[in-house]
Structure formats: C-alpha cells, structure tokens
Design a protein around this motif. Structure first.
Motif, short mmCIF file in Angstrom:
data_model
loop_
_atom_site.label_atom_id
_atom_site.label_comp_id
_atom_site.label_asym_id
_atom_site.label_seq_id
_atom_site.Cartn_x
_atom_site.Cartn_y
_atom_site.Cartn_z
N GLY A 231 44.48 36.18 47.65
CA GLY A 231 43.63 36.71 48.70
C GLY A 231 43.26 38.16 48.52
O GLY A 231 42.61 38.75 49.38
N GLN A 232 43.70 38.77 47.44
CA GLN A 232 43.35 40.17 47.21
C GLN A 232 42.41 40.30 46.03
O GLN A 232 42.02 39.31 45.42
CB GLN A 232 44.63 40.97 46.93
CG GLN A 232 45.52 41.05 48.15
CD GLN A 232 46.74 41.88 47.86
OE1 GLN A 232 46.68 42.83 47.09
NE2 GLN A 232 47.84 41.52 48.49
N LYS A 233 42.08 41.53 45.74
CA LYS A 233 41.18 41.74 44.60
C LYS A 233 41.84 42.65 43.59
O LYS A 233 41.55 43.84 43.52
CB LYS A 233 39.88 42.40 45.09
CG LYS A 233 38.91 41.42 45.70
CD LYS A 233 37.60 42.11 45.98
CE LYS A 233 36.73 41.27 46.88
NZ LYS A 233 35.57 42.02 47.32
N PRO A 234 42.79 42.09 42.82
CA PRO A 234 43.42 42.92 41.80
C PRO A 234 42.43 43.21 40.66
O PRO A 234 41.45 42.50 40.50
CB PRO A 234 44.57 42.05 41.30
CG PRO A 234 44.13 40.67 41.57
CD PRO A 234 43.24 40.70 42.76
N THR A 235 42.73 44.24 39.89
CA THR A 235 41.90 44.53 38.71
C THR A 235 42.46 43.73 37.53
O THR A 235 43.66 43.76 37.28
CB THR A 235 41.97 46.02 38.39
OG1 THR A 235 41.61 46.73 39.57
CG2 THR A 235 41.02 46.39 37.27
N HIS B 79 38.19 30.92 30.67
CA HIS B 79 39.08 30.45 31.74
C HIS B 79 39.37 31.57 32.72
O HIS B 79 39.39 31.35 33.93
CB HIS B 79 40.39 29.93 31.13
CG HIS B 79 40.26 28.55 30.58
ND1 HIS B 79 41.22 27.97 29.80
CD2 HIS B 79 39.27 27.64 30.68
CE1 HIS B 79 40.83 26.77 29.45
NE2 HIS B 79 39.65 26.55 29.96
N ILE B 80 39.62 32.76 32.20
CA ILE B 80 39.94 33.88 33.09
C ILE B 80 38.74 34.17 34.00
O ILE B 80 38.90 34.37 35.20
CB ILE B 80 40.31 35.13 32.26
CG1 ILE B 80 41.61 34.90 31.52
CG2 ILE B 80 40.46 36.34 33.16
CD1 ILE B 80 41.93 35.95 30.48
N LYS B 81 37.54 34.16 33.41
CA LYS B 81 36.35 34.43 34.23
C LYS B 81 36.19 33.38 35.33
O LYS B 81 35.89 33.69 36.47
CB LYS B 81 35.10 34.44 33.33
CG LYS B 81 34.84 35.79 32.70
CD LYS B 81 33.56 35.80 31.93
CE LYS B 81 32.36 35.87 32.85
NZ LYS B 81 31.10 35.90 32.09
N GLU B 82 36.41 32.11 34.95
CA GLU B 82 36.28 31.04 35.94
C GLU B 82 37.33 31.18 37.02
O GLU B 82 37.06 30.99 38.21
CB GLU B 82 36.42 29.67 35.25
CG GLU B 82 35.15 29.24 34.54
CD GLU B 82 35.38 28.02 33.68
OE1 GLU B 82 36.49 27.46 33.69
OE2 GLU B 82 34.42 27.63 32.98
N TYR B 83 38.53 31.54 36.60
CA TYR B 83 39.63 31.70 37.56
C TYR B 83 39.32 32.81 38.56
O TYR B 83 39.51 32.67 39.76
CB TYR B 83 40.92 32.01 36.80
CG TYR B 83 42.04 32.54 37.66
CD1 TYR B 83 42.77 31.69 38.47
CD2 TYR B 83 42.35 33.90 37.66
CE1 TYR B 83 43.79 32.17 39.26
CE2 TYR B 83 43.37 34.39 38.44
CZ TYR B 83 44.09 33.53 39.24
OH TYR B 83 45.10 34.01 40.02
N ILE B 84 38.78 33.93 38.06
CA ILE B 84 38.48 35.05 38.94
C ILE B 84 37.36 34.68 39.91
O ILE B 84 37.44 34.95 41.10
CB ILE B 84 38.11 36.29 38.11
CG1 ILE B 84 39.35 36.79 37.37
CG2 ILE B 84 37.57 37.41 39.00
CD1 ILE B 84 39.07 37.84 36.35
N ALA B 85 36.35 33.98 39.40
CA ALA B 85 35.25 33.58 40.26
C ALA B 85 35.75 32.65 41.37
O ALA B 85 35.24 32.66 42.49
CB ALA B 85 34.17 32.90 39.43
N LEU B 86 36.76 31.86 41.05
CA LEU B 86 37.26 30.87 42.02
C LEU B 86 38.26 31.48 42.98
O LEU B 86 38.20 31.25 44.19
CB LEU B 86 37.91 29.73 41.22
CG LEU B 86 38.23 28.44 41.95
CD1 LEU B 86 36.94 27.70 42.23
CD2 LEU B 86 39.15 27.58 41.11
N GLY C 108 34.73 38.74 43.20
CA GLY C 108 34.44 40.16 43.38
C GLY C 108 35.42 41.08 42.69
O GLY C 108 35.20 42.29 42.64
N ALA C 109 36.52 40.53 42.16
CA ALA C 109 37.50 41.39 41.48
C ALA C 109 36.93 41.90 40.17
O ALA C 109 36.13 41.22 39.53
CB ALA C 109 38.79 40.60 41.21
N THR C 110 37.32 43.10 39.78
CA THR C 110 36.80 43.64 38.52
C THR C 110 37.57 43.07 37.35
O THR C 110 38.78 42.83 37.43
CB THR C 110 36.95 45.17 38.47
OG1 THR C 110 38.21 45.50 39.04
CG2 THR C 110 35.82 45.86 39.19
N ILE C 111 36.84 42.85 36.24
CA ILE C 111 37.47 42.40 35.01
C ILE C 111 36.95 43.29 33.88
O ILE C 111 35.75 43.51 33.75
CB ILE C 111 37.21 40.90 34.75
CG1 ILE C 111 37.63 40.52 33.34
CG2 ILE C 111 35.76 40.52 34.99
CD1 ILE C 111 37.70 39.05 33.10
#
Lengths: 148, 474
Positions: free
Chosen positions: B302-306, B320-327, B331-334
């Motif tokens: 529920g947070q937006k870690p970097t 996979h990481i990009k898909e995971y972040i989008a899901l 809005g979290a930065t990568i």
C-alpha cells in the motif's frame, strides 16, 4: 505325455539305490583328498591375479600416485574420490584418496587404468569390518599384501 | 563461386580462404598446432601438411590459399608420413606428463599424437628441461611441455596489444618466455591458456581442480560487462570450475577478458548471502522465507517505495518487476543502477580496443529499452528502498529508513540493508540479456541455486499473493 515305466519289485524297494548312493559318500570320505581347509590356521594360496583389498604402491616411501584421476574416471561403481594438490617434492599428489570399499565391485579396472602402477589390488580377501568405513589414504599407503 | 576438390569432395570457397577453413567446411579435419583462426598465419608447426596436385612437395594447408580447380588430398600416404614425422619431432622433447597436466583431455598435442603420430618413440636421449618463470596470478607456465607454436606470442602482439611473450635463444635451446621474465600485464591473460595447444600455459585458478573430461559444459553469456561475450561454464556437481570463451564472430570473436572469466567466483563466495536474513542487534539473523516475505509485505504494501533495479538483471526479470510495480505499487519510482557515473548507453563505450566495455553490467541496453530511468549521482534518498540486483551492479549510496534487498549480495555489500532475500546469480538462471550492440543473447542455467536462493520472479509472485505460501526449496 511321458511314457511311465513301471519299476520292478526290487527297484520299488529302493534299497539298492540307497546302498549305491551311500557308497559314493563313503568312498569320498575315506579315500579322497579333502578339499576344505582348516581356515584360520590353514590358508589357500591365491593366484597373483586375484583382485582383493586395494593399496597404493610406494617407492622409497613416496606414493606412486599422481592424482591423474583415471581410476575415478574408469571406476564403474564410482567409489574412488581423489583431491589433488601440490607439494615441494612432487608436482601433483593426492591430498585425499578415498575408496568407498562398500561400493567397490572389485573389477580391477582402476589397476588396469593406472599409468603410474600406483593403485593395486592385493591378495588379501579378508575385509569384513564392523563399521561402514571408507579406506583413507593412510590406510591404503600401508604396503600390505604387496604384489611387487 | 570458385570451387576446389578436397579429398574428392567439391567445395565452394571465397577468394583468400586457406585450405584449413575450406576443408573444415567439407567435413575434412586437418590437424593444426600453430594455426588459429583468430591469429596470423605463420606455418611453422608443419602439422597441416596436405598434398596439392601439380605441386612437387607437401604444402601447409594453413598458408595455402584455395584456388579454382585445386585438387587437394589430405589423407594420402605422403601426407600421413609427413604428419607422423612432424609429430615425432614435436614429441622428442615433450615430457610424458599427461597424468599431471591440466590440459590432458582437451590437448591438441594429445589428440593429434593419438590420431596421426606413432605409439612408439625411437629416440632414447634425455629430454630437455627448463626452469620456469612466474607468469603472474593467472597463468602457470611449464616450458618443458611447449612445442613452440608461438600462438601466445602472436596473441599478445595481435589481439592483446602487448608484446610481452617472446622467443629467446634459438634451436634446441629456444625458450618462450616473457620479456626479462616479467609477469604478464595484459587483462586478457586467460586466453593464453585457451590458445595454447599443449599444457605449457595453464590457468592457476583451475590448477589440479578437475580433469577436463569430468566437466559438464553449459553455453551461456558472460555478465561481466555490456559486451556479452559468449562463454561456456564448465561445472560438475553444481560447482563451477572455470569459464572459457566460445567463438562468436559478431561479439567476442574467440576471446574473453580475465574479469569476465573469473567473474563466476562471486557466485560461490563463502560470504554470499544464501538465506533470507534480517538485521538484528549485533549482526544478521536468519529467518524463514515466509517471515521474509511477510516482513516485506508489511513494510511496503500500500505504499510507494523506491525500486532500484540493477542493470545486471535479465529482460524477463526487469519486465516482471515493471509489471509487479504497475500492479501493486502504481506510481512508485523505478530506477536502474549498475556502474557508477554511467547512466545511459550513450556514455557506454569501449574501455580498450579489444573487448571490455565501460558498463560493468550486462543488460544496460535492455533496461533502457524497457524504459526504466537511470539513477543519477549514485546516491538515493527515500523513505523505503527496495534494491534488486544480481550481484554485478555496484550498489549506490542509499539514504533511507528501510532498505530491502533481493538478489545476490556478499556480506561485505550488505551493510546498507535491513533485510535480504537471496536471489539467483547469472549461472543459476535462464534469461535474455541485450548487449551494447543490441544483440539479444540467452543466459542458461548451469548450476542449481545455492542454499535457499529463489528466483526474482518467484519472490515477486509471493509478494503479489495475499498469503506467502512458500513451496519446497528451491
């Protein structure tokens, strides 16, 4: 169907056959040379090609083995484990040389493959142990049953 | 295209090709020692004798160019006699060292002697011996075994760009050595061992570890830099023993640098973290995978870690990481990191004129293609940071309250982290990496993961699940 032969009255009694059989036993017991030995006191001479307990041949107390790993390569039971190393008087020697004797099938291929005449199978055939132990390098270096 | 006949087979060739190459295409093997496709031709070992029609004497196939209508015999009585004579000369001084020699099993001299030489020796003279110089930390020299093919001298001159190996003295006293007995300076010293046709130059790292025929071979790609050299991991029983380059004329030709060759060592480092760990008072505490996954979920759900991802991860993992972040954390930065001071492929370039690249991670190009922004300045300031890398990317300075790491780390790198989940190194996973030229190449699993390491995709899958149900290891 096999034709059944009817035995005569004497044969049906089996007495002659019993006496004949017992005579063979008695003849072997009384007149033939004994084939058994009184084992611990008397021992049989085995052929020099007999494949018994392993040892590593040493010359001037230096092992012949150079850890070339041909014996573990050829071993069908995969029971030889060698770790090679370097020391001052010898470029390559086995730091660890173990034979898992319980896996060994005494085929003698290690002896045949060895280019240095190092691993050999002696005439010793009494190898029963009370523990499941592998033969270590120190044990194998004792020149017991040396074949020359 | 012009054609010539080799052993009765008609072969097409391009002008300027020598007979060894043409014969190889026809399926005829010509034995060679001094000839190497990546080096200049000197024709001094005299092993590649062939008989060419209308030429009075035997010709060396490596220095004879194929011409239209040429009729070549590689197996005539004359050729066999010539080769046997050459072999006899080469073996005059070669010690019977094969049980000791690390090259045995992959040795050209052994193979050719078996194939074309005699089983008996006529001479009874003593063999000549040398005292060997120290060649530095990479190469072990044994001059007694040398057959003076001069491949090493030519490699230094033509490929490595350092004239450091020389032949001193002449005739029977010839000695192939370094100038003034210095140690090797080149960063490509491992290749000396690969090109040596005998056991004269062997790797110190591989010395007496295993015999060549015991090793299993897996074709993969080096993750040392953005060049992506093709290589073979040679391993047995889930332990890597060495890496050797493979031929790829588009990428690395026949060579490989020492950094890439010995890069496998960090994957088997005893200090590599191979169990989930959490920072406790006075050191690290080993925890179970369930606790690790639940602990991370607690912190970042529920947070937006970097997210910091190493540019040494494969395309599949980055996707996979990009898909995971989008899901999970929209809005979290990568950001990707890898080499300090190098943020894009434009800055990437050749470090020398041979192979090595400035980017010390393998997939910088791929990370850029996936649209991941680079990390500037090599420092990051955030609340919670999740670091994912495969051990090759150099970690930036992290200024954060909580740092969670997934991937391959040695204990020395781990001081910045609060929690570590162990991941897979390049030798333990399949995947795709894109090199600096944009060529996609496949990583292939050579060994099973060490300890309790899990693949990044599995970790992400567990993090996405409501419950952390961790299956059997691995």
């Amino acid at each position: 169907m096999l034709a059944q032969r009817k035995p005569g009255i004497l044969n049906r009694f089996y007495l002659i056959e019993i006496v004949r059989g017992l005579w063979i036993t008695l003849r072997n017991f009384l007149f033939h040379e004994k084939v058994t030995l009184q084992f611990p006191e008397q021992r049989r001479d085995y052929s020099p090609r007999y494949r018994g307990q392993h040892y590593i041949k040493t010359v001037n107390e230096v092992e012949n083995c150079t850890a070339c790993m041909l014996c573990p390569t050829v071993c069908p039971a995969e029971c030889i484990h060698i770790v090679a190393g370097e020391r001052e008087d010898k470029e390559k020697y086995p730091i660890k040389f173990e034979i898992d004797i319980l896996r060994c099938c005494f085929c003698g291929m290690c002896e045949e493959a060895c280019p240095k005449d190092a691993i050999k199978l002696s005439n010793i055939y009494e190898m029963s142990q009370e523990h499941r132990e592998v033969y270590t390098k120190d044990f194998l270096l004792e020149q017991r049953g040396n074949k020359k | 295209m012009p054609k010539c006949m080799i052993d009765g087979k008609e072969v097409e060739f391009t002008a300027g090709e020598n007979l060894v190459k043409v014969a190889k295409r026809a399926g005829v093997e010509i034995p060679v020692f001094c000839y190497h496709p990546g080096l200049s031709v000197v024709a001094q070992c005299r092993m590649c004798y062939v008989e060419v029609e209308k030429m009075p004497k035997l010709q060396t196939a490596c220095s004879t160019m194929a011409t239209e209508g040429m009729v070549v015999k590689t197996n005539s009585e004359n050729v066999k006699k010539g080769r046997a004579g050459t072999m006899e000369f080469l073996l005059l001084n070669h010690p019977l060292d094969c049980p000791i020699c690390d090259k045995a099993g992959e040795c050209d001299l052994q193979d050719n002697s078996y194939g074309y030489g005699s089983a008996y020796m006529r001479g009874s003279e003593e063999r000549r011996t040398y005292v060997d110089v120290n060649m530095g930390p990479v190469i072990q020299k044994n001059m007694n075994r040398c057959i003076h093919c001069t491949r090493c001298i030519r490699f230094g001159d033509e490929i490595a760009g350092i004239h450091e190996m020389v032949a001193i003295k002449r005739g029977n006293d010839i000695d192939i050595t370094t100038i003034d007995g210095k140690t090797l300076q080149t960063e490509y010293a491992g290749n000396y061992s690969d090109i040596c046709p005998t056991g004269s130059l062997t790797l110190k790292d591989f010395r007496f570890k295993k015999r060549a025929w015991m090793l299993k071979k897996t074709t993969t790609v080096c993750e040392g830099c953005s060049k992506g050299c093709n290589m073979e991991i040679q391993h047995e029983g889930d332990v890597i023993y060495r890496c050797v380059p493979l031929e790829n004329l588009d990428v690395n030709r026949y060579w490989m640098c020492d950094e890439g060759r010995f890069n496998y060592q960090h994957t088997q480092d005893p200090t590599r973290i191979i169990e989930p760990k959490v920072k406790a008072e006075g050191g690290w505490k080993t925890i179970s995978w369930e606790d690790g996954i639940l602990g991370i979920k607690e912190e970042i759900d529920g947070q937006k870690p970097t997210f910091l991802v190493g540019s040494d991860l494969t395309q599949e993992e980055l996707t996979h990481i990009k898909e995971y972040i989008a899901l999970q954390h929209p809005g979290a930065t990568i950001q990707h990191f890898g080499t300090p001071g190098l943020t894009s492929t434009q800055q990437d370039g050749a470090l020398d004129q041979i192979l090595r690249m400035k980017s010390k991670t393998s997939n910088l190009n791929g990370a850029e293609k996936l649209g991941i922004a680079p990390l500037m300045n090599d420092t990051i300031k955030a609340d919670t940071v999740v670091v994912m890398s495969a051990g090759r990317a150099k970690l930036p300075k992290i200024n954060a309250k909580r740092v969670i790491a997934v991937g391959v780390y040695l204990e020395g790198d781990a001081s910045q982290f609060d929690m570590i989940l162990p991941g897979l190194a390049f030798s333990e996973k399949d995947g795709t990496i894109v090199n600096h030229q944009g060529i996609e190449q496949k990583l292939k699993r050579a060994v099973l993961p060490r300890g309790k390491c899990k693949s990044l995709s599995e970790v992400l899958m567990l993090l996405t699940n409501k419950k952390a149900r961790v299956g059997a290891n691995p």
